[in-house]
Every structure is written in structure tokens, then in C-alpha cells.
Scaffold this active site. Structure first.
Site, PDB file in Angstrom:
ATOM      1  N   TYR A 121       0.836  -1.213   0.000  1.00  0.00           N
ATOM      2  CA  TYR A 121       0.000   0.000   0.000  1.00  0.00           C
ATOM      3  C   TYR A 121       0.868   1.259   0.000  1.00  0.00           C
ATOM      4  O   TYR A 121       0.662   2.182  -0.798  1.00  0.00           O
ATOM      5  CB  TYR A 121      -0.914  -0.044   1.228  1.00  0.00           C
ATOM      6  CG  TYR A 121      -1.900   1.085   1.335  1.00  0.00           C
ATOM      7  CD1 TYR A 121      -3.085   1.079   0.598  1.00  0.00           C
ATOM      8  CD2 TYR A 121      -1.670   2.154   2.195  1.00  0.00           C
ATOM      9  CE1 TYR A 121      -4.015   2.116   0.713  1.00  0.00           C
ATOM     10  CE2 TYR A 121      -2.587   3.193   2.314  1.00  0.00           C
ATOM     11  CZ  TYR A 121      -3.752   3.163   1.570  1.00  0.00           C
ATOM     12  OH  TYR A 121      -4.654   4.195   1.691  1.00  0.00           O
ATOM     13  N   LYS A 128       1.155   4.149  -2.894  1.00  0.00           N
ATOM     14  CA  LYS A 128       0.773   5.537  -2.633  1.00  0.00           C
ATOM     15  C   LYS A 128       1.952   6.494  -2.840  1.00  0.00           C
ATOM     16  O   LYS A 128       1.765   7.647  -3.229  1.00  0.00           O
ATOM     17  CB  LYS A 128       0.219   5.665  -1.210  1.00  0.00           C
ATOM     18  CG  LYS A 128      -1.103   4.911  -1.013  1.00  0.00           C
ATOM     19  CD  LYS A 128      -2.195   5.462  -1.891  1.00  0.00           C
ATOM     20  CE  LYS A 128      -3.553   4.854  -1.640  1.00  0.00           C
ATOM     21  NZ  LYS A 128      -4.606   5.426  -2.482  1.00  0.00           N
TER      22      LYS A 128
HETATM   23  P1  NAP Z   1     -13.327   2.601   0.817  1.00  0.00           P
HETATM   24  O1  NAP Z   1     -14.377   3.047   1.779  1.00  0.00           O
HETATM   25  O2  NAP Z   1     -12.859   1.181   0.848  1.00  0.00           O
HETATM   26  O3  NAP Z   1     -13.770   3.013  -0.658  1.00  0.00           O
HETATM   27  C1  NAP Z   1     -13.001   2.659  -1.761  1.00  0.00           C
HETATM   28  C2  NAP Z   1     -13.929   2.494  -2.937  1.00  0.00           C
HETATM   29  O4  NAP Z   1     -13.139   2.112  -4.087  1.00  0.00           O
HETATM   30  C3  NAP Z   1     -14.946   1.373  -2.701  1.00  0.00           C
HETATM   31  O5  NAP Z   1     -16.228   1.752  -3.107  1.00  0.00           O
HETATM   32  C4  NAP Z   1     -14.390   0.264  -3.565  1.00  0.00           C
HETATM   33  O6  NAP Z   1     -15.348  -0.665  -4.038  1.00  0.00           O
HETATM   34  C5  NAP Z   1     -13.784   1.024  -4.710  1.00  0.00           C
HETATM   35  N1  NAP Z   1     -12.866   0.188  -5.454  1.00  0.00           N
HETATM   36  C6  NAP Z   1     -11.945  -0.687  -4.942  1.00  0.00           C
HETATM   37  N2  NAP Z   1     -11.332  -1.326  -5.940  1.00  0.00           N
HETATM   38  C7  NAP Z   1     -11.851  -0.868  -7.096  1.00  0.00           C
HETATM   39  C8  NAP Z   1     -11.625  -1.166  -8.457  1.00  0.00           C
HETATM   40  N3  NAP Z   1     -10.722  -2.081  -8.833  1.00  0.00           N
HETATM   41  N4  NAP Z   1     -12.346  -0.522  -9.405  1.00  0.00           N
HETATM   42  C9  NAP Z   1     -13.269   0.394  -9.040  1.00  0.00           C
HETATM   43  N5  NAP Z   1     -13.534   0.722  -7.756  1.00  0.00           N
HETATM   44  C10 NAP Z   1     -12.834   0.089  -6.800  1.00  0.00           C
HETATM   45  O7  NAP Z   1     -11.986   3.463   1.017  1.00  0.00           O
HETATM   46  P2  NAP Z   1     -11.794   4.986   1.479  1.00  0.00           P
HETATM   47  O8  NAP Z   1     -11.318   4.956   2.880  1.00  0.00           O
HETATM   48  O9  NAP Z   1     -12.944   5.821   1.099  1.00  0.00           O
HETATM   49  O10 NAP Z   1     -10.510   5.365   0.594  1.00  0.00           O
HETATM   50  C11 NAP Z   1     -10.587   6.098  -0.604  1.00  0.00           C
HETATM   51  C12 NAP Z   1      -9.159   6.425  -1.047  1.00  0.00           C
HETATM   52  O11 NAP Z   1      -8.497   7.176  -0.020  1.00  0.00           O
HETATM   53  C13 NAP Z   1      -8.307   5.183  -1.273  1.00  0.00           C
HETATM   54  O12 NAP Z   1      -7.436   5.388  -2.362  1.00  0.00           O
HETATM   55  C14 NAP Z   1      -7.513   5.078   0.008  1.00  0.00           C
HETATM   56  O13 NAP Z   1      -6.307   4.378  -0.183  1.00  0.00           O
HETATM   57  C15 NAP Z   1      -7.287   6.544   0.322  1.00  0.00           C
HETATM   58  N6  NAP Z   1      -6.964   6.827   1.712  1.00  0.00           N
HETATM   59  C16 NAP Z   1      -7.843   6.510   2.699  1.00  0.00           C
HETATM   60  C17 NAP Z   1      -7.487   6.797   4.018  1.00  0.00           C
HETATM   61  C18 NAP Z   1      -8.397   6.504   5.163  1.00  0.00           C
HETATM   62  O14 NAP Z   1      -7.993   6.722   6.302  1.00  0.00           O
HETATM   63  N7  NAP Z   1      -9.620   6.029   4.930  1.00  0.00           N
HETATM   64  C19 NAP Z   1      -6.249   7.382   4.304  1.00  0.00           C
HETATM   65  C20 NAP Z   1      -5.394   7.685   3.269  1.00  0.00           C
HETATM   66  C21 NAP Z   1      -5.760   7.403   1.974  1.00  0.00           C
HETATM   67  P3  NAP Z   1     -15.405  -2.150  -3.308  1.00  0.00           P
HETATM   68  O15 NAP Z   1     -16.032  -1.924  -1.998  1.00  0.00           O
HETATM   69  O16 NAP Z   1     -16.191  -2.992  -4.243  1.00  0.00           O
HETATM   70  O17 NAP Z   1     -13.985  -2.637  -3.178  1.00  0.00           O
END
Ligand code: NAP
Length: 248
Positions: free
Chosen positions: A156, A160
Site C-alpha cells: 500500500y 501511494k
Molecule cells: P473505501 O471506503 O474502501 O472506498 C473505496 C472504494 O473504491 C470502494 O467503493 C471500492 O469498491 C472502490 N474500489 C476498490 N477497488 C476498485 C476497483 N478495482 N475498481 C473500481 N472501484 C474500486 O476506502 P476509502 O477509505 O474511502 O478510501 C478512498 C481512497 O483514499 C483510497 O485510495 C484510500 O487508499 C485513500 N486513503 C484513505 C485513508 C483513510 O484513512 N480512509 C487514508 C489515506 C488514503 P469495493 O467496496 O467494491 O472494493
């Protein structure tokens, strides 16, 4: 000064829920029409319907953004439906955490494909339209762990960190075409991704956040709206850290 966002068209990957959904809602509140891309068709549909309620045009696009054929088809659909693409937010991301010695090659490949390759594929398709119109705004969602590292997240954090290099190179390659490319590095944001962490890990993380709270998806969404607006037209190749001060 106006934001310049009214009537623009955005593609947001992983837009069905979490941070992606908050980004879609914040863009919609600024008058942007949106293609909501996700693996989850019914959840993407639900988000698109909620955006239409907010007064913009929106469609759900089922696609696996790590697959070139899906990405090509989704951009064709967006251009068919809305006539153009102005904004791309590469937000879809997954985790497959474990220590390096235990990590399977499939865990490495899955995370690199969804978090990094997808940004390459989507940007390539978006640029076909953006370079012709000499306008574009691209935002890649990186992470604080790109800068700090994190045990158990070698795949990861590498994906990133690579997004930051991708961001800067795209910024340099396409600046002359009126296209900006920036990244956001969120810290600990409350979503389903982080809800899955054990309570003791969450408590420990909170101790390291000077602002004393976890971030919300809206904290990230507001930074995206800024970067894609006219207010940020002289900003490219940058990373905005949205992390409550946990890394400076
Ligand atoms: P999340 O709730 O897991 O949402 C991610 C979304 O992306 C889900 O709807 C997921 O669908 C979709 N997705 C995954 N694989 C995919 C694919 N191959 N094609 C199309 N859609 C896909 O995550 P989040 O926390 O909102 O994170 C959003 C972004 O922010 C990510 O890039 C994450 O790495 C980044 N981020 C998050 C945090 C945090 O603390 N939450 C911190 C730093 C960075 P499925 O459910 O079907 O997999």
C-alpha cells in the site's frame, strides 16, 4: 472569484462510498456533473441518484479501474453522456495488509494494480479529451503512509508513494496543455477502510494527531474541490496533506 466549477464534468473512481462518495457530493454541490465509477454497481447507482437530487447530472459506471478495457469503456460512456471530461479524481484504493515476509505476490499485485495502475489507465483515457480541449484537473488520492511508511503496508505505501511520482510527472508533461495534476495525502480518515482496524491501533493513532480527531471524508473532499477549482489554477505537481498534523 468564482470557482469555475459550474457545468464541469468529473470522473471519480471508487465514488460509491467512503471518501469517494464525499468527493462526489462536494463536487456536485459546486455544480459539477459526475460519472461515479465503482466495482459496486448498486452502491454507485445509489450515489448517482443522491447526486441527481443535489441538482446535477450523474451516472453510475460499473468498472474495475485496474482493467484497461473497463477503463476505456467507462470514459467512452462518460463522453457519450456528458460530451467531455474536465476533472479526474483517482480515488479507488484497496489494502491487503500483512508483514512483507508473509505477503503473497497476489497481495502485492492486487494493491499495485488497483491503487497505481488504475491511475495510469484512467489518466491516459482522460488525457485524450483534456489535451484536445487544453483544460484538465487531475487529483490523485495518495496517503500519509507514502511519506512515513507503515509496518504491514509495504504494498500500500509503495503504491501511494508511486502515485506522488506519477502526479509530478503528469504535471510536468501536460502543464503546457492547461492541465494540472496534484495529489492529496489523507491521514487517518473515518471510513469502512479504517473502521476495520483494531480499537487499540485506533487509540494509538489518535495520540499522534495534533488536532485531536480523526479526519472525515468531507475534510478530504474539500481539498479536492479546491484543487480542481479556478482558485488552484496556479498549483500543479503538489501534494496537500490532510492529516490533522500527524505528519508535517
Ligand atoms: P473505501 O471506503 O474502501 O472506498 C473505496 C472504494 O473504491 C470502494 O467503493 C471500492 O469498491 C472502490 N474500489 C476498490 N477497488 C476498485 C476497483 N478495482 N475498481 C473500481 N472501484 C474500486 O476506502 P476509502 O477509505 O474511502 O478510501 C478512498 C481512497 O483514499 C483510497 O485510495 C484510500 O487508499 C485513500 N486513503 C484513505 C485513508 C483513510 O484513512 N480512509 C487514508 C489515506 C488514503 P469495493 O467496496 O467494491 O472494493
Amino acid at each position: 472569484m468564482e470557482t469555475g466549477l459550474k457545468g464541469r464534468v468529473a470522473v471519480v473512481t471508487g465514488g460509491a462510498r467512503g471518501i469517494g462518495r464525499a468527493i462526489c457530493e462536494a463536487l456536485a454541490d459546486s455544480g459539477v456533473s459526475i460519472g461515479v465509477v465503482d466495482l459496486l454497481e448498486s452502491e454507485a447507482q445509489g450515489t448517482a441518484e443522491a447526486l441527481v437530487q443535489r441538482g446535477v447530472r450523474a451516472i453510475a459506471l460499473k468498472a474495475d479501474v485496474s482493467k484497461a478495457e473497463d477503463v476505456k469503456a467507462l470514459f467512452e460512456r462518460v463522453v457519450d453522456e456528458f460530451g467531455t471530461v474536465d476533472i479526474l479524481v483517482n480515488n479507488a484504493g484497496i489494502t491487503r495488509d500483512t508483514l512483507l515476509l508473509r505477503m503473497k505476490e497476489e497481495d502485492w499485485d492486487a494493491v499495485l494494480n488497483v491503487n497505481l495502475k488504475s491511475a495510469f489507465l484512467c489518466t491516459k483515457e482522460a488525457l485524450r479529451t483534456m489535451t484536445k480541449k487544453r483544460y484538465g484537473r487531475i487529483v490523485n488520492i495518495s496517503s500519509v503512509v507514502a511519506f512515513t511508511g507503515n509496518p504491514g503496508q509495504v504494498n500500500y505505501s509503495a503504491s501511494k508513494a508511486a502515485l506522488v511520482g506519477l502526479t509530478k510527472t503528469i504535471a510536468k508533461e501536460y502543464a503546457s496543455r492547461g492541465i494540472t495534476c496534484n495529489a492529496i495525502a489523507p491521514g487517518f480518515i473515518q471510513t469502512q477502510m479504517t473502521d476495520a482496524l483494531p480499537e487499540d491501533v485506533k487509540k494509538e493513532m489518535l495520540r499522534g494527531i495534533p488536532l485531536g480527531r480523526f479526519g472525515t471524508p468531507e475534510d478530504v473532499a474539500r481539498a479536492v474541490v479546491f484543487l480542481v477549482s479556478d482558485w488552484a489554477s496556479y498549483i500543479t505537481g503538489q501534494v496537500i496533506h490532510v492529516n490533522g498534523g500527524m505528519y508535517m
